[in-house]
Design an enzyme around this catalytic site. Structure first.
Site, PDB file in Angstrom:
ATOM      1  N   HIS A 200      44.319  94.821  32.158  1.00  0.00           N
ATOM      2  CA  HIS A 200      43.562  95.556  32.934  1.00  0.00           C
ATOM      3  C   HIS A 200      42.034  95.364  32.949  1.00  0.00           C
ATOM      4  O   HIS A 200      41.296  95.429  33.899  1.00  0.00           O
ATOM      5  CB  HIS A 200      43.813  96.963  32.859  1.00  0.00           C
ATOM      6  N   CYS A 497      48.318  76.449  42.740  1.00  0.00           N
ATOM      7  CA  CYS A 497      48.191  77.658  43.456  1.00  0.00           C
ATOM      8  C   CYS A 497      48.145  78.732  42.199  1.00  0.00           C
ATOM      9  O   CYS A 497      48.334  79.989  42.395  1.00  0.00           O
ATOM     10  CB  CYS A 497      49.464  78.037  44.314  1.00  0.00           C
TER      11      CYS A 497
HETATM   12  C1  PEP Z   1      52.220  80.471  38.863  1.00  0.00           C
HETATM   13  O1  PEP Z   1      53.254  80.341  38.034  1.00  0.00           O
HETATM   14  O2  PEP Z   1      51.202  79.874  38.371  1.00  0.00           O
HETATM   15  C2  PEP Z   1      52.368  80.951  40.033  1.00  0.00           C
HETATM   16  C3  PEP Z   1      51.616  80.887  41.125  1.00  0.00           C
HETATM   17  O3  PEP Z   1      53.333  81.916  40.202  1.00  0.00           O
HETATM   18  P1  PEP Z   1      53.429  83.318  39.778  1.00  0.00           P
HETATM   19  O4  PEP Z   1      51.924  83.675  39.012  1.00  0.00           O
HETATM   20  O5  PEP Z   1      53.632  84.391  40.968  1.00  0.00           O
HETATM   21  O6  PEP Z   1      54.432  83.508  38.766  1.00  0.00           O
END
Ligand code: PEP
Ligand code: MG
Length: 567
Positions: A200, A497
């Protein structure tokens, strides 16, 4: 880090201590330590029977007052801060806690304070055992306890005192109610001993824009009142720096941050290399917000976040209604939809098994199709329907893929519906064999959050393991490099990502490795774009080569900054 490395020697580089950087930015100011009140005694003399109802009423009134206060603070704020405060308010009046406290007071005659302390203790153990997101909420639970106890005792509300001059706040850990009310003109930097990048403290600091470092091991060596230079990008704290030098660094950083506000996409290096900057979204609202900024499209639509509360599988029509607004936010641009990433920290009632001892290594992501193949086929039908006729590209990728047959099968399912197929690189097995995987799919997107968790064998949500769950770990960088090389060789797109894409310096390293797109929270796009636009592709490539020599994450950061000419 050895003890010798971290001993504090005023004015020397050797005295610099490091943690996990969370919010970039520099601050130079005296330290203010937040001190949590010590826990009240676990036991006290029993209450006579005829006073027990009144004692319970006093507890209820105190809990309600604390909840009301937190809710009113929540109403005065927005976004993540507001959500987090609402959660804390709900903890104050939690039914399970109330039941246990009531029974302890009425049946055993335990005084209200001790009843709450004992009950909280039990819940803390339960939360810790559950691990993951639940364990991260222990600080919140203890904070709410302290507030209710103070209210019962008629004492002032505990929390972080307001500093008299701009200060850097140090704490073991901070609770939402501590951080949410902070004035960013007075608390100009934050460092904590615990906390992870998803804690948080981290979420709130990101929203308030306060430079922040978590998981700083030797923080307690620096006393209150000492002036420090905190660098939230590098994750470093230097006690007693040269004042003139520190002022120059802070001014340069402030000028850089001001220039970010002016940045306009698309992102191009100084020698004209285009990098596609995309946003991570969870629904139509966040997609629209992304479209209002500098994003060129969506690089990760986390579909599962719409179904966390669903008890039964939503119909195809219901799914279309959820997906369509996301496509509509970017009608001309690329949208990468991720199929349901159910399981682990995001369990979904209709998709997951009842209980797993080790859910992060269990039936999550694409693996749920083993027991429930219809969930994926329905979802792909819904995505195909929701995106029918759009001009922008629709790409679909699967989470938690680990084997080549899984990738081959998934790609066929997606291609059969006329869509472009990809997989996420979250499991080291996929990075190691990236070249093979890329023969089956049209693109890959590296999820650095899970890739780091699985490479380093460290729970991504643990507030004690932030040093391991750092995407700058050399082994993680190596796996990203292998994947990017494979993409270059086969001429197929490789995106990132995970949270790593939102780190401006790491973003440049990823570009240097050959990553073609970066997807992140839309609030990070300008900062990453401004950084990429300030360096050349050659510098990015040099940074990508430089980090190969790093022994640890902090060294990789330093080598990259040097290669990129970032001081
Ligand atoms: C990741 O694992 O980097 C990803 C983008 O997926 P999540 O954070 O939703 O698990
Ligand atoms: Mg993931």
């Amino acid at each position: 880090m050895t003890n010798e490395d971290s001993t504090v020697h005023p004015n020397t580089e050797a005295s610099i201590i490091f943690g996990t950087p969370v919010v970039s930015g520099m601050a130079y100011a005296p330290v203010m330590w937040a001190v949590r009140p010590s826990a009240p005694a676990l036991t006290a003399p029993a209450i006579p029977e005829d006073s027990r109802e009144a004692e319970f009423a006093a507890y209820e009134a105190a809990a309600a007052t604390v909840a009301e206060r937190l809710l009113s603070r929540s109403n005065n704020t927005i976004g993540a801060v507001s959500d987090v405060l609402k959660m804390s308010a709900a903890l104050a009046t939690d039914k399970g806690v109330r039941r246990a406290v009531r029974s302890a007071i009425l049946k055993e005659g335990t005084p209200a304070v001790q009843a709450l302390v004992q009950t909280t203790e039990t819940f803390v153990e339960l939360f810790k055992k559950a691990g993951g997101l639940m364990a991260e909420r222990v600080t919140d639970l203890l904070d709410v306890r302290d507030r209710v106890v103070a209210q019962i005792q008629g004492l002032p509300e505990p929390g972080v005192p307001t500093p008299e001059e701009p200060s850097v706040l140090f704490a073991t850990d901070l609770a939402p109610a501590d951080t949410s009310g902070l004035d960013p003109t007075l608390v100009i930097g934050i460092a904590t001993e615990l906390g992870g990048p998803t804690s948080h403290t981290a979420i709130i600091c990101r929203q308030l824009g306060i430079p922040c470092i978590v998981a700083v091991r030797d923080l307690e060596q620096i006393p209150a009142g000492e002036r420090v230079l905190l660098d939230g990008a590098e994750g470093s704290i230097q006690p007693n720096p040269d004042p003139e030098r520190a002022r120059i660094d802070v001014e340069r950083d402030a000028a850089w941050r001001a220039s970010i506000l002016q940045w306009q996409g698309p992102a191009k290096t100084t020698d004209g290399h285009h990098v596609e900057l995309l946003s991570n979204v969870q629904d139509g609202t966040t997609a629209k917000k992304a479209a209002d900024g500098q994003s060129e499209g969506i690089g990760l639509f986390r579909t599962e976040l719409s179904f966390l509360e669903a008890q039964v599988e939503p119909t195809i029509e219901e799914q279309v209604a959820i997906y369509k607004p996301v496509f509509d936010a970017f009608p001309q641009n690329k949208v990468v939809v991720r199929t349901l990433d159910a399981g682990s920290d995001k369990p979904i009632a209709y998709a997951n098994m009842e209980h797993e001892d080790n859910p992060a290594l269990g039936v999550r992501g694409l693996r749920i199709t083993g027991q429930n193949p219809q969930i994926l086929s329905h979802q792909l039908d819904a995505v195909a329907q929701a995106s029918a006729g759009r001009v922008g590209k629709t790409w679909v990728m699967a989470p938690m893929v680990a084997t080549l047959p899984e990738a081959e099968w998934f790609a066929k399912e997606v291609h059969d519906r006329g869509l472009t197929a990809g997989i996420m690189v979250e499991v080291p097995a996929v990075a190691i064999l990236a070249e093979h995987f890329l023969t089956y799919v049209d693109f890959v997107s590296i999820g650095t959050n899970d890739l780091t968790q699985y490479t380093m064998a460290a729970d991504r949500l643990s507030s004690h393991l932030a040093e391991y769950t750092d995407p700058w770990q050399p082994a993680v960088l190596k796996l990203i490099d292998i994947t990017a090389q494979a993409g270059k060789k086969l001429n197929k797109p490789v995106g990132v990502c995970g949270e790593a894409a939102a780190d401006p310096v790491l973003a440049c390293v990823l570009v240097g490795m050959g990553v073609t797109s970066l997807s992140m929270a839309s609030s990070a796009v300008s900062m990453v774009g401004a950084q990429i636009s300030a360096v050349s592709l050659e510098q990015c490539e040099a940074a990508a080569v430089a980090v190969r020599a790093a022994k640890e994450a902090k060294e990789a950061r330093a080598l990259a900054r040097h290669a990129l000419g970032i001081l």
